[in-house]
Motif scaffolding. Structure first.
Motif, mmCIF file in Angstrom:
data_model
loop_
_atom_site.group_PDB
_atom_site.id
_atom_site.type_symbol
_atom_site.label_atom_id
_atom_site.label_comp_id
_atom_site.label_asym_id
_atom_site.label_seq_id
_atom_site.Cartn_x
_atom_site.Cartn_y
_atom_site.Cartn_z
ATOM 1 N N ILE A 9 0.863 -1.192 0.000
ATOM 2 C CA ILE A 9 0.000 0.000 0.000
ATOM 3 C C ILE A 9 0.893 1.233 0.000
ATOM 4 O O ILE A 9 1.772 1.369 0.858
ATOM 5 C CB ILE A 9 -0.939 0.013 1.231
ATOM 6 C CG1 ILE A 9 -1.901 -1.175 1.181
ATOM 7 C CG2 ILE A 9 -1.734 1.315 1.288
ATOM 8 C CD1 ILE A 9 -2.800 -1.284 2.396
ATOM 9 N N SER A 32 -10.579 4.611 1.743
ATOM 10 C CA SER A 32 -10.171 3.198 1.816
ATOM 11 C C SER A 32 -9.818 2.636 0.441
ATOM 12 O O SER A 32 -9.380 1.479 0.354
ATOM 13 C CB SER A 32 -11.304 2.352 2.418
ATOM 14 O OG SER A 32 -11.625 2.792 3.717
ATOM 15 N N ALA A 35 -6.663 0.724 -0.233
ATOM 16 C CA ALA A 35 -6.438 -0.439 0.634
ATOM 17 C C ALA A 35 -7.491 -1.532 0.433
ATOM 18 O O ALA A 35 -7.420 -2.569 1.095
ATOM 19 C CB ALA A 35 -6.432 0.002 2.104
ATOM 20 N N TRP A 38 -6.575 -5.333 -0.003
ATOM 21 C CA TRP A 38 -5.988 -5.929 1.195
ATOM 22 C C TRP A 38 -7.006 -6.043 2.315
ATOM 23 O O TRP A 38 -6.932 -6.970 3.134
ATOM 24 C CB TRP A 38 -4.760 -5.130 1.611
ATOM 25 C CG TRP A 38 -3.758 -5.146 0.505
ATOM 26 C CD1 TRP A 38 -3.554 -4.213 -0.460
ATOM 27 C CD2 TRP A 38 -2.889 -6.241 0.194
ATOM 28 N NE1 TRP A 38 -2.602 -4.638 -1.341
ATOM 29 C CE2 TRP A 38 -2.166 -5.880 -0.971
ATOM 30 C CE3 TRP A 38 -2.635 -7.478 0.793
ATOM 31 C CZ2 TRP A 38 -1.222 -6.725 -1.550
ATOM 32 C CZ3 TRP A 38 -1.692 -8.317 0.228
ATOM 33 C CH2 TRP A 38 -1.001 -7.938 -0.934
ATOM 34 N N LEU A 39 -7.984 -5.138 2.356
ATOM 35 C CA LEU A 39 -9.092 -5.296 3.295
ATOM 36 C C LEU A 39 -9.914 -6.527 2.916
ATOM 37 O O LEU A 39 -10.361 -7.280 3.786
ATOM 38 C CB LEU A 39 -9.977 -4.044 3.280
ATOM 39 C CG LEU A 39 -9.379 -2.801 3.940
ATOM 40 C CD1 LEU A 39 -10.216 -1.568 3.601
ATOM 41 C CD2 LEU A 39 -9.287 -2.972 5.450
ATOM 42 N N MET A 105 -2.618 -7.650 8.043
ATOM 43 C CA MET A 105 -3.081 -6.662 9.018
ATOM 44 C C MET A 105 -1.946 -5.770 9.501
ATOM 45 O O MET A 105 -2.027 -4.537 9.418
ATOM 46 C CB MET A 105 -3.726 -7.370 10.216
ATOM 47 C CG MET A 105 -4.166 -6.417 11.322
ATOM 48 S SD MET A 105 -4.798 -7.281 12.785
ATOM 49 C CE MET A 105 -6.304 -7.994 12.139
ATOM 50 N N LEU A 109 -1.566 -3.061 6.434
ATOM 51 C CA LEU A 109 -2.670 -2.147 6.730
ATOM 52 C C LEU A 109 -2.440 -1.219 7.927
ATOM 53 O O LEU A 109 -2.655 -0.013 7.812
ATOM 54 C CB LEU A 109 -3.952 -2.955 6.970
ATOM 55 C CG LEU A 109 -4.581 -3.574 5.713
ATOM 56 C CD1 LEU A 109 -5.664 -4.573 6.093
ATOM 57 C CD2 LEU A 109 -5.158 -2.493 4.814
ATOM 58 N N PHE A 113 -2.149 2.266 5.985
ATOM 59 C CA PHE A 113 -3.523 2.710 5.739
ATOM 60 C C PHE A 113 -3.800 4.076 6.383
ATOM 61 O O PHE A 113 -4.198 5.028 5.690
ATOM 62 C CB PHE A 113 -4.483 1.624 6.219
ATOM 63 C CG PHE A 113 -5.923 1.844 5.853
ATOM 64 C CD1 PHE A 113 -6.305 2.816 4.931
ATOM 65 C CD2 PHE A 113 -6.920 1.069 6.435
ATOM 66 C CE1 PHE A 113 -7.641 3.001 4.605
ATOM 67 C CE2 PHE A 113 -8.260 1.251 6.115
ATOM 68 C CZ PHE A 113 -8.615 2.220 5.207
ATOM 69 N N ARG A 153 -9.487 3.833 9.642
ATOM 70 C CA ARG A 153 -8.819 2.527 9.584
ATOM 71 C C ARG A 153 -9.560 1.496 10.421
ATOM 72 O O ARG A 153 -9.808 0.364 9.974
ATOM 73 C CB ARG A 153 -7.373 2.653 10.077
ATOM 74 C CG ARG A 153 -6.612 1.325 10.068
ATOM 75 C CD ARG A 153 -5.323 1.406 10.869
ATOM 76 N NE ARG A 153 -5.577 1.505 12.303
ATOM 77 C CZ ARG A 153 -4.621 1.621 13.219
ATOM 78 N NH1 ARG A 153 -3.361 1.680 12.843
ATOM 79 N NH2 ARG A 153 -4.925 1.711 14.504
ATOM 80 N N MET A 157 -11.358 -1.833 8.979
ATOM 81 C CA MET A 157 -10.763 -3.116 9.329
ATOM 82 C C MET A 157 -11.686 -3.950 10.208
ATOM 83 O O MET A 157 -11.740 -5.179 10.079
ATOM 84 C CB MET A 157 -9.413 -2.894 10.011
ATOM 85 C CG MET A 157 -8.334 -2.393 9.053
ATOM 86 S SD MET A 157 -6.700 -2.179 9.816
ATOM 87 C CE MET A 157 -6.322 -3.861 10.301
#
Length: 616
Positions: A9, A32, A35, A38-39, A105, A109, A113, A153, A157
């Motif tokens: 990211i 977001s 990201a 990846w989320l 995570m 992130l 993030f 975030r 998440m």
């Protein structure tokens, strides 16, 4: 391996950020986007972990039945491969999924993030209109930017990680219990219904309290920053006690939201404990009754009761996660009120850079009033004003406070847009050119010569980042600053040009700050120069020394000078006398004295070269 995930990211995207949406979920989605893959991978990993964990409970029940029904001497021969498969899932597959989810995570992130959100929001705010910063505490804006980045975030998440895990785990548990006997699923359904009712009652209230708490926290931080920023004023007026009371009021408002939050949390804990013990008792009692009636095997009880205990343990965690989710949603809602504000002054589509060939400035029938201040100021600050500055002309603006002098300068810099009329530089409408190119063509020395908390060199080179050392020292000489700069030092032992000047230049005297500011503008060497009380902070000796240098600074430039000390601008090519947003008189110093109008009266009433108190 860690570094690979850390590079997935980009925390500093290059595309210019636009205004964020003001709707909650669109705001979260806006920040977001970079990201999202990846989320999604995080949600997939959590869902797989939930499936595997539920499957392990099913295998446990099956294992209990097989242990009961299979002779010991035949057990390994009949079930060895099944147990090996369970061991493979437990020892290899589950840790592998956990490792992947953990790196997604923690490496991809958690750090990148929110940094990406901070970067985008900061770049948008840097280009926010000047009025935006005049209406807010700088500390409050900073606090909201930082806490909103973390809250976005957490919202994204938790929805993808915790949300997918909880939904898939509960559905899997329900299916597994019903697979043993449909009646064993009934307590789970009742528990889920009670749990959802409790969530629906308590969690939204926690969200509203969290929003109020985020606002109170930002306000409390803003008060602290305001007190520290103006600590000299606090001490000059001996108002430490008053500042304590003012701060106590802000802290009390924040503490009130904390108490409201904790009351809801206690109610949540008590209610949750009640429905959890009911779930375990009902599942255990129903399972034992079904087993004693020979309607289910012992393996069914071995599946259902541990599932109930597992949900009992998970329920508190789930509740706190949802409470944290809504708390962060409240923080995001609070942040939207600051971060998703439209820019009142924006570059027009297709705006071109300003090209200054001669430096002619024209104000054509300009009318302006500050938006939102109509009740306090019903009349325009500038009213149908016409003024033309010829290329290279030096014009002094004269008038009482509130006459519109600074407003005229702010409109030229396009800190605000005119209500009607037009301002042009060499025939180019300032509203049609890019703001960066407009302000790059104008050098400004103001009375409030605030400096950046960086080195003297950095502050001077702010006018021209690629300046050489010789150019910086030449600017110092022009500003009569070369005598004191070598003697400067800071707490870190840096000296001279490397010494840091403190927040807003607090480590320097007013005159020293003013001379650094003049050096900065001299180095910029813009074709248009604005001097707004440029020598007001200087003592008479330094002012006299610097006047000749200002003459060199103004050479070949179109100049607008504002000063209450009329003697400092009396030698300008032309003086423009303003009052009530209009131009009353124009001419040279001698011509205006001969007219006997407002300028002549102001000149006669001067005391020590300043406008008299009744005029200012």
């Amino acid at each position: 391996m860690f570094a690979w995930f850390e590079r997935r990211i980009d925390p500093y995207p290059s595309e210019m950020p636009g205004m964020p949406p003001r709707a909650l979920w669109r705001f979260v989605l806006h920040y977001s986007r970079g990201a999202l893959p990846w989320l999604g991978l995080l949600a997939l990993g959590s869902g797989l972990i939930a499936i595997v964990e539920v499957m392990l409970f099913g295998w446990l029940g099956d294992l209990v039945d097989r242990l009961s029904d299979t002779p010991r001497e035949l057990f390994w021969a009949q079930n060895g491969w099944r147990i090996a498969g369970m061991a493979l899932v437990l020892l290899v597959l589950l840790p592998g999924i956990n490792a992947l989810s953990s790196m997604v995570m923690h490496q991809a992130l958690l750090g990148n993030f929110p940094q990406r959100i901070r970067w985008q929001a900061h770049r948008y705010l840097l280009r926010q209109s000047i009025g935006y910063f005049q209406d807010e505490f700088s500390g409050r804006i900073s606090q909201r930017l930082m806490q909103t980045a973390l809250a976005v975030r957490e919202v994204a998440m938790k929805l993808m990680d915790v949300g997918s895990y909880v939904v898939i785990y509960f559905l899997g548990a329900l299916v597994l219990a019903a697979h043993q006997d449909w009646r064993l699923a009934l307590p789970f359904v009742v528990w889920a219904a009670a749990y959802c009712v409790m969530l629906g009652i308590i969690v939204p209230r926690l969200g509203r309290v969290a929003q109020a708490q985020a606002d109170a926290r930002s306000a409390m931080t803003g008060r602290i920053v305001d007190s520290y920023t103006n600590i000299a004023t606090v001490k000059l007026f001996s108002h430490s006690d008053r500042e304590e009371r003012w701060m106590r009021d802000g802290m009390d408002r924040f503490l009130d939201t904390v108490h409201r939050q904790m009351r809801l949390s206690s109610a949540q804990d008590i209610t949750l404990s009640l429905i959890n013990v009911w779930l375990v008792a009902s599942v255990a009692g129903l399972g034992l009754w079904l087993w004693s009636s020979d309607r289910v095997a012992v393996g069914a009880v071995a599946v259902a009761v541990p599932l109930a205990f597992r949900l009992n343990n998970m329920a508190h965690w789930i509740m706190w996660e949802f409470a944290a989710l809504f708390e962060n949603i409240g923080t995001v809602r609070d942040g939207i009120s600051s971060l998703a504000m439209p820019r009142t002054v924006q570059d027009r589509p297709g705006a071109q850079p300003l090209l200054v060939n001669r430096g002619e400035i024209c104000f054509d029938q300009v009318t302006f009033r500050y938006q939102g201040r109509e009740e306090a100021h019903p009349l325009p600050v500038l009213d149908d004003l016409n003024l033309t500055l010829r290329p290279g002309e030096r014009v002094g603006l004269v008038g009482r406070s509130g006459a519109g002098k600074s407003t005229l300068v702010n409109l030229l810099l396009r800190f605000h847009d005119v209500e009607s009329g037009q301002i042009t530089i060499d025939g180019q409408d300032v509203s049609q050119v890019t703001q960066d190119s407009l302000r790059a063509a104008i050098g400004v020395v103001t009375q409030d010569s605030a400096l950046l908390h960086r080195s003297v060199r950095d502050n001077i080179a702010y006018g021209r980042p690629d300046a050489t050392e010789d150019q910086i020292r030449a600017a110092l000489r022009l500003a009569e600053a070369e005598d004191f700069v070598p003697r400067l030092s800071d707490g870190a032992g840096r000296r001279g040009l490397d010494a840091h000047v403190g927040e807003r230049g607090v480590k320097l005297s007013g005159g020293q700050r003013q001379r650094i500011s003049i050096a900065r503008v001299a180095l910029k060497d813009a074709p248009i120069l604005i001097l707004d009380e440029a020598t007001s902070a200087l003592d008479s000796e330094v002012e006299a020394a610097i006047q000749s240098r200002l003459e060199a600074l103004m050479e070949g430039k179109t100049v607008i000078a504002i000063a209450h000390r009329l003697s400092t601008i009396a030698a300008m090519d032309r003086l423009v006398v303003m009052d009530g947003g209009r131009i009353l008189e124009q001419g040279t110093h001698a011509e205006l004295l001969a007219k006997g109008g407002l300028y002549a009266r102001l000149w006669q009433r001067q005391s020590g070269g300043f406008l008299a108190a009744e005029d200012a």
